[in-house]
Structures are given as structure tokens and as C-alpha cells.
Design a protein around this motif. Structure first.
Motif, PDB file in Angstrom:
ATOM      1  N   GLU A  64       6.748  10.908 -15.437  1.00 27.96           N
ATOM      2  CA  GLU A  64       7.760  11.610 -16.223  1.00 27.96           C
ATOM      3  C   GLU A  64       8.416  12.752 -15.462  1.00 27.96           C
ATOM      4  OE1 GLU A  64       8.056  14.156 -20.423  1.00 27.96           O
ATOM      5  OE2 GLU A  64       6.173  13.196 -19.798  1.00 27.96           O
ATOM      6  N   HIS A  65       7.613  13.557 -14.752  1.00 28.34           N
ATOM      7  CA  HIS A  65       8.143  14.779 -14.148  1.00 28.34           C
ATOM      8  C   HIS A  65       8.389  14.658 -12.645  1.00 28.34           C
ATOM      9  CE1 HIS A  65       7.478  17.156 -17.814  1.00 28.34           C
ATOM     10  NE2 HIS A  65       6.333  16.509 -17.936  1.00 28.34           N
ATOM     11  N   GLU A  66       7.666  13.772 -11.946  1.00 27.74           N
ATOM     12  CA  GLU A  66       7.813  13.658 -10.498  1.00 27.74           C
ATOM     13  C   GLU A  66       8.469  12.354 -10.065  1.00 27.74           C
ATOM     14  OE1 GLU A  66       7.083  16.197  -8.748  1.00 27.74           O
ATOM     15  OE2 GLU A  66       5.996  17.376 -10.243  1.00 27.74           O
ATOM     16  N   GLN A  67       8.754  11.451 -11.030  1.00 30.56           N
ATOM     17  CA  GLN A  67       9.349  10.142 -10.726  1.00 30.56           C
ATOM     18  C   GLN A  67       8.496   9.362  -9.724  1.00 30.56           C
ATOM     19  OE1 GLN A  67      11.567  12.990 -10.817  1.00 30.56           O
ATOM     20  NE2 GLN A  67      11.759  12.374 -12.970  1.00 30.56           N
ATOM     21  N   ILE A  68       7.173   9.438  -9.879  1.00 33.57           N
ATOM     22  CA  ILE A  68       6.226   8.690  -9.047  1.00 33.57           C
ATOM     23  C   ILE A  68       5.493   7.731  -9.975  1.00 33.57           C
ATOM     24  CG2 ILE A  68       4.234   8.827  -7.523  1.00 33.57           C
ATOM     25  CD1 ILE A  68       5.083  11.630  -6.770  1.00 33.57           C
TER      26      ILE A  68
ATOM     27  N   ALA B  45       0.838  -1.201   0.000  1.00 35.25           N
ATOM     28  CA  ALA B  45       0.000   0.000   0.000  1.00 35.25           C
ATOM     29  C   ALA B  45       0.872   1.249   0.000  1.00 35.25           C
ATOM     30  CB  ALA B  45      -0.931   0.004   1.198  1.00 35.25           C
ATOM     31  N   LEU B  46       0.351   2.321  -0.634  1.00 31.87           N
ATOM     32  CA  LEU B  46       1.085   3.586  -0.682  1.00 31.87           C
ATOM     33  C   LEU B  46       1.053   4.262   0.681  1.00 31.87           C
ATOM     34  CD1 LEU B  46      -0.121   5.110  -4.074  1.00 31.87           C
ATOM     35  CD2 LEU B  46       1.998   3.895  -3.629  1.00 31.87           C
ATOM     36  N   PRO B  47       2.138   4.872   1.095  1.00 35.13           N
ATOM     37  CA  PRO B  47       2.115   5.635   2.353  1.00 35.13           C
ATOM     38  C   PRO B  47       1.148   6.812   2.256  1.00 35.13           C
ATOM     39  CG  PRO B  47       4.370   5.205   1.637  1.00 35.13           C
ATOM     40  CD  PRO B  47       3.483   4.827   0.497  1.00 35.13           C
ATOM     41  N   GLN B  48       0.615   7.197   3.392  1.00 33.64           N
ATOM     42  CA  GLN B  48      -0.344   8.290   3.404  1.00 33.64           C
ATOM     43  C   GLN B  48       0.302   9.602   2.981  1.00 33.64           C
ATOM     44  OE1 GLN B  48      -3.559   7.842   3.857  1.00 33.64           O
ATOM     45  NE2 GLN B  48      -3.941  10.010   3.448  1.00 33.64           N
ATOM     46  N   GLU B  49       1.596   9.781   3.281  1.00 32.05           N
ATOM     47  CA  GLU B  49       2.285  11.005   2.867  1.00 32.05           C
ATOM     48  C   GLU B  49       2.360  11.103   1.349  1.00 32.05           C
ATOM     49  OE1 GLU B  49       3.437   8.784   4.902  1.00 32.05           O
ATOM     50  OE2 GLU B  49       3.391   9.757   6.879  1.00 32.05           O
ATOM     51  N   LEU B  50       2.600   9.956   0.680  1.00 36.94           N
ATOM     52  CA  LEU B  50       2.658   9.964  -0.782  1.00 36.94           C
ATOM     53  C   LEU B  50       1.286  10.243  -1.381  1.00 36.94           C
ATOM     54  CD1 LEU B  50       4.302   9.572  -3.342  1.00 36.94           C
ATOM     55  CD2 LEU B  50       3.897   7.100  -3.168  1.00 36.94           C
ATOM     56  N   LYS B  51       0.237   9.694  -0.769  1.00 33.40           N
ATOM     57  CA  LYS B  51      -1.112   9.970  -1.263  1.00 33.40           C
ATOM     58  C   LYS B  51      -1.444  11.459  -1.146  1.00 33.40           C
ATOM     59  CE  LYS B  51      -3.131   5.435  -0.243  1.00 33.40           C
ATOM     60  NZ  LYS B  51      -4.203   4.715   0.506  1.00 33.40           N
ATOM     61  N   ASP B  52      -1.069  12.058  -0.027  1.00 30.39           N
ATOM     62  CA  ASP B  52      -1.327  13.493   0.146  1.00 30.39           C
ATOM     63  C   ASP B  52      -0.535  14.309  -0.869  1.00 30.39           C
ATOM     64  OD1 ASP B  52      -2.938  12.761   2.232  1.00 30.39           O
ATOM     65  OD2 ASP B  52      -1.419  13.143   3.785  1.00 30.39           O
ATOM     66  N   HIS B  53       0.706  13.900  -1.151  1.00 22.90           N
ATOM     67  CA  HIS B  53       1.511  14.622  -2.134  1.00 22.90           C
ATOM     68  C   HIS B  53       0.894  14.517  -3.529  1.00 22.90           C
ATOM     69  CE1 HIS B  53       4.916  16.441  -4.017  1.00 22.90           C
ATOM     70  NE2 HIS B  53       5.274  15.334  -4.668  1.00 22.90           N
ATOM     71  N   ILE B  54       0.422  13.331  -3.899  1.00 27.92           N
ATOM     72  CA  ILE B  54      -0.233  13.152  -5.200  1.00 27.92           C
ATOM     73  C   ILE B  54      -1.505  13.997  -5.278  1.00 27.92           C
ATOM     74  CG2 ILE B  54      -1.410  11.474  -6.665  1.00 27.92           C
ATOM     75  CD1 ILE B  54       0.586   9.390  -5.732  1.00 27.92           C
ATOM     76  N   LEU B  55      -2.262  14.039  -4.203  1.00 25.12           N
ATOM     77  CA  LEU B  55      -3.494  14.824  -4.190  1.00 25.12           C
ATOM     78  C   LEU B  55      -3.205  16.315  -4.313  1.00 25.12           C
ATOM     79  CD1 LEU B  55      -6.556  14.524  -3.927  1.00 25.12           C
ATOM     80  CD2 LEU B  55      -6.302  14.771  -1.455  1.00 25.12           C
ATOM     81  N   ASN B  56      -2.144  16.792  -3.654  1.00 28.62           N
ATOM     82  CA  ASN B  56      -1.780  18.211  -3.775  1.00 28.62           C
ATOM     83  C   ASN B  56      -1.341  18.554  -5.197  1.00 28.62           C
ATOM     84  OD1 ASN B  56      -2.324  18.645  -1.047  1.00 28.62           O
ATOM     85  ND2 ASN B  56      -0.218  18.168  -0.413  1.00 28.62           N
ATOM     86  N   LEU B  57      -0.597  17.646  -5.843  1.00 25.97           N
ATOM     87  CA  LEU B  57      -0.204  17.889  -7.226  1.00 25.97           C
ATOM     88  C   LEU B  57      -1.408  17.881  -8.159  1.00 25.97           C
ATOM     89  CD1 LEU B  57       3.039  15.691  -7.465  1.00 25.97           C
ATOM     90  CD2 LEU B  57       2.902  18.176  -7.336  1.00 25.97           C
ATOM     91  N   TYR B  58      -2.356  17.015  -7.881  1.00 26.07           N
ATOM     92  CA  TYR B  58      -3.552  16.929  -8.727  1.00 26.07           C
ATOM     93  C   TYR B  58      -4.383  18.205  -8.628  1.00 26.07           C
ATOM     94  CZ  TYR B  58      -7.818  15.000 -10.786  1.00 26.07           C
ATOM     95  OH  TYR B  58      -8.914  14.775 -11.583  1.00 26.07           O
TER      96      TYR B  58
ATOM     97  N   ARG C  17      -8.523   6.152  -7.543  1.00 26.23           N
ATOM     98  CA  ARG C  17      -8.924   5.772  -6.190  1.00 26.23           C
ATOM     99  C   ARG C  17      -8.627   6.898  -5.198  1.00 26.23           C
ATOM    100  NH1 ARG C  17      -7.215   0.925  -6.875  1.00 26.23           N
ATOM    101  NH2 ARG C  17      -5.121   1.353  -6.073  1.00 26.23           N
ATOM    102  N   ILE C  18      -7.455   7.539  -5.324  1.00 23.60           N
ATOM    103  CA  ILE C  18      -7.121   8.657  -4.434  1.00 23.60           C
ATOM    104  C   ILE C  18      -8.067   9.826  -4.665  1.00 23.60           C
ATOM    105  CG2 ILE C  18      -5.310  10.334  -3.900  1.00 23.60           C
ATOM    106  CD1 ILE C  18      -3.252   8.204  -4.594  1.00 23.60           C
TER     107      ILE C  18
END
Length: 423
Positions: A95-99, A63-76, A108-109
Motif C-alpha cells: 500500500e505505502h511502498e508499492q512493493i 528471485a528478488l534482487p539483493q538490493e530490494l531484500k536489503d530495502h525491505i529489511l531496513n523498512l522492517y 523468509r527475509i
């Protein structure tokens, strides 16, 4: 417990009480005999709780860490990737964030955060699609779309492009300020130089593609007259390309669906590259089109393409060009767009006589030539000779006329003397 687990508990309880045999329990629960024996052993050791899945309530190891989910949501939600759909946003993160996350993970997020989808899905409609052509080069679809590609960083541009019907590959594209004939000539030039001459072309009924004159009457058709071609149609006829003109957008749906994909993706790609002008957009467009083809193009049914080479006696510069007609003057001269040209006729060629109609062709880079009897005649700019001064012009430029004085023996004077003597 789930309903399925409760059903298993009831079946295993009857099996333990020996109300049914193992084979009947397997048939009742829809499991194999070996699986029933495993569940019976777990039921006898741990009771009903032994039938509950052991990973329930635990966080998966991948499972993805909650910190990574929050970072993806902020970028979105940020302005950098604004307007990207789930699939494109996953590509941009890689390509740009190496995620490296999948589009389903992004979806899902987004759903867990209560954010709506960027692209609204319409209700499906019953539509029987036309099958693709079996070979690449059998049919191109060409069109243009105006869109705010540069957002607030530059002017609104038109994207002109051609797509192959068999592979879905964008064969050529260019940005223009307006949808014009020169832009379509540039698209055809790029595609033909890169792949070859296609068999047929599908377009709409814009006056660039068809003559604005009225269609021929029945009497004219019976007389053998042909409908005049536009300048674009004359170029296609010279290359041997069959031209189809669609009456509805659905007839050329492949290029119409292309605009939806490019409008979702190219805007963000141009924003990330800080493109602000037409020249910069055309400079990065080949790279973006190559990436699009690598991701969305498909293989045709037949590997052998149907493209044809350009005939040796034709030069694309003088085929994909502007055409007009002029009358040759007495001095082998003609006037075109306010400039007087002289025909440079070679000695081995018979010069066109005066008052002959010749075709003048202007290439995309501004070169002007004459076309007469299938031969190319260069044109040299010349200055017109000054006109001879007319008597009227001389009189207009002369000084003021002196007053007229009659001579001494003028009859008028003699008449005056006679009248005076009589008095």
C-alpha cells in the motif's frame, strides 16, 4: 547428490547392466516407464552427473534482487512499521511502498536476517469451538478493550466494538476515554442504523450490562418478582433483543480474538495517519473498520440475514438513553440534575397527578424528556419562584434592637419609690 538421486543412479546402473528390466526399474524407483527411459538416456550421455537437477546452484529468474531484500529489511527494522507482523507488513509494503511481496517472502527475509517473529505463537490447546450462527444478525458480541492505541502521541483510549457472530464483521466501533454506558449506546446506535436490530446480544457481566443488586431469592422468584434491569438492559428489552451475559472470556471468544487483531494493526495504521486525539481517531475509524471487514469477514451459511427493522413507534434517541425516575410536584414540575422542568402536557393527554413517579430520559445529545404511560412528554426548563421571606429572616436582617426602658408608672418604678419613702 541427494539420497533420491543416488537411489536413481543405483537403479539405472542395474538397468544398464540388464540385471532388471525397465518395468522393474520403474517399480523400484517409483517412476513411470517413460520417465525411466528419459533418465536412462541422460545417464548414458552424461553419467551420474546427468541425474542432478540442472537448476541446482543457479539463481531463479524470479528471485528478488539483493538490493530490494536489503530495502525491505531496513523498512522492517525501522520505526515507521514497528510492531507489524509478517502478513500486515506485506500489506503495508504493497500500500505505502508499492512493493508487492507475499507474507512468506517477508518471513523468509526475516529468518535469513536472524530476526525473531513479532508475535509469539503459543502452544496449541485442545478446544472445541462453538460453531458460528447460520445467519447474520442472530447474535452480536459486544465488548471493550483499553490499549495504548495512540502510543506516545495521545492519551490511552478504550475501543468499544460489536462483532457479528456469523460473519465476523465488525458492525460498529467507537473510541472513548473510558468504558461507559454512553459508548455502548453509541455502538448499538451505529450498528442498528447500519444493519438493523439483532436477535440477541452477548456481553460480559459488567455492571453496565447487569444490575448491581443481589440476585433474587427463591421466595422472590416464586412470588413472580423479576430481577431489575440496568439502563442498558432496559433499552435491549424495549427493542426486543435477548441479552446473554457470559461468565468467562472464552464464551465470547470471537470478540476477544478481535482485540488481538486490531491491537496489531490499528496501532500502526493510526501511526501512519499521525492521529493524536480522540476526535481524530473516531474520524478515521470507519475507514479502518471497513478495510478490516473486507479482509477478514466471511460469508454466512444462509444468505438471508436475520436483522429486524426498528419498530415504527420507537425512536432510537429515546430508547438508547439514560433513564431515571422523579416525582411530579404540585405545579406539574420536576427537578432533574439541578434544573427545574415543567411538563408540557398536550390537551388530549391526561396530565399526571401530583406525587406521581415518572421516568426521565436523557438522550446522548443532552435532550431531557419525561416518559409516562407509554407517552413522551416534553420538558421545558423553568426558573423556580423566589421563596417568601419568613419572619425569622426579617428579624435576622433587621438592625440592632434598642435597649428597653420601663415606663414611668411601671410596677418596678413604684416599688422603688415605696422603698425609698420607707427609708
Amino acid at each position: 547428490m541427494t539420497n533420491n538421486e543416488l537411489k536413481r543412479a543405483l537403479g539405472l546402473e542395474r538397468l544398464v547392466k540388464k540385471d532388471i528390466c525397465t518395468t522393474d526399474a520403474a517399480h523400484l524407483l517409483g517412476l513411470s516407464v517413460r520417465q525411466v527411459l528419459r533418465l536412462k538416456k541422460r545417464y548414458l550421455e552424461h553419467g551420474t552427473e546427468g541425474l542432478i537437477h540442472r537448476n541446482r546452484g543457479r539463481k531463479p529468474a524470479h528471485a528478488l534482487p539483493q538490493e530490494l531484500k536489503d530495502h525491505i529489511l531496513n523498512l522492517y527494522q525501522g520505526p515507521r512499521y514497528q510492531g507489524a507482523n509478517d502478513c500486515h507488513f506485506a500489506d503495508l509494503l504493497r500500500e505505502h511502498e508499492q512493493i508487492a511481496v507475499s507474507p512468506s517472502t517477508v518471513r523468509r527475509i526475516r529468518i535469513q536476517a536472524g530476526l525473531p517473529s513479532r508475535c509469539r505463537r503459543r502452544a496449541p490447546k485442545a478446544h472445541r469451538p462453538r460453531p458460528r450462527k447460520p445467519q447474520a444478525g442472530l447474535l452480536w458480541q459486544i465488548d471493550a478493550t483499553p490499549f495504548n492505541w495512540l502510543e506516545d502521541r495521545g492519551p490511552q483510549l478504550h475501543l468499544l466494538a460489536a462483532i457479528d457472530d456469523a460473519t465476523g464483521q465488525v458492525v460498529a466501533a467507537t473510541f472513548r476515554h473510558y468504558e461507559d454506558l454512553a459508548g455502548y449506546f453509541e455502538v448499538m446506535r451505529q450498528g442498528i442504523l447500519a444493519y438493523g436490530v439483532p436477535v440477541a446480544l452477548y456481553s460480559d457481566r459488567h455492571t453496565i450490562f447487569r444490575s448491581p443488586r443481589e440476585p433474587l431469592t427463591i421466595e422472590q422468584q416464586l412470588a413472580g418478582e423479576q430481577q431489575p434491569l440496568s439502563q442498558f438492559g432496559q433499552a435491549l428489552a424495549e427493542l426486543g433483543i435477548t441479552h446473554y451475559k457470559a461468565r468467562t472470556p472464552q464464551a465470547k471468544g470471537r470478540v476477544e480474538r478481535l482485540w488481538r487483531t486490531l491491537q496489531n494493526r490499528l496501532v500502526i495504521e493510526l501511526r501512519l495517519r499521525n492521529v493524536c486525539s480522540l476526535e481524530e481517531a473516531n474520524a478515521v475509524l470507519p475507514e479502518l473498520i471497513a478495510r478490516h471487514n473486507a479482509q477478514f469477514a466471511v460469508l454466512p451459511d444462509q444468505a438471508q440475514p436475520a436483522y429486524r427493522p426498528v419498530p415504527q413507534h420507537l425512536d432510537l434517541r429515546y430508547v438508547l438513553c439514560f433513564r431515571d425516575h422523579r416525582t411530579v410536584g404540585a405545579g406539574q414540575t420536576l427537578s432533574y440534575q439541578g434544573t427545574l422542568y415543567t411538563l408540557a402536557v398536550p390537551r388530549s393527554f391526561k396530565a399526571p397527578p401530583p406525587k406521581t413517579r415518572v421516568q426521565v430520559r436523557q438522550t446522548l445529545d443532552g435532550e431531557v424528556v419525561a416518559w409516562y404511560q407509554g407517552a413522551l412528554l416534553p420538558l421545558r426548563p423553568t426558573s423556580p419562584s423566589p421563596p417568601a421571606a419568613s419572619p425569622t429572616a426579617q428579624k435576622q436582617t433587621a438592625g440592632p434592637r434598642p435597649p428597653h426602658r420601663p415606663a414611668a408608672d411601671h410596677p418596678w418604678r413604684r416599688a422603688s419609690l415605696i422603698s425609698k419613702n420607707r427609708r
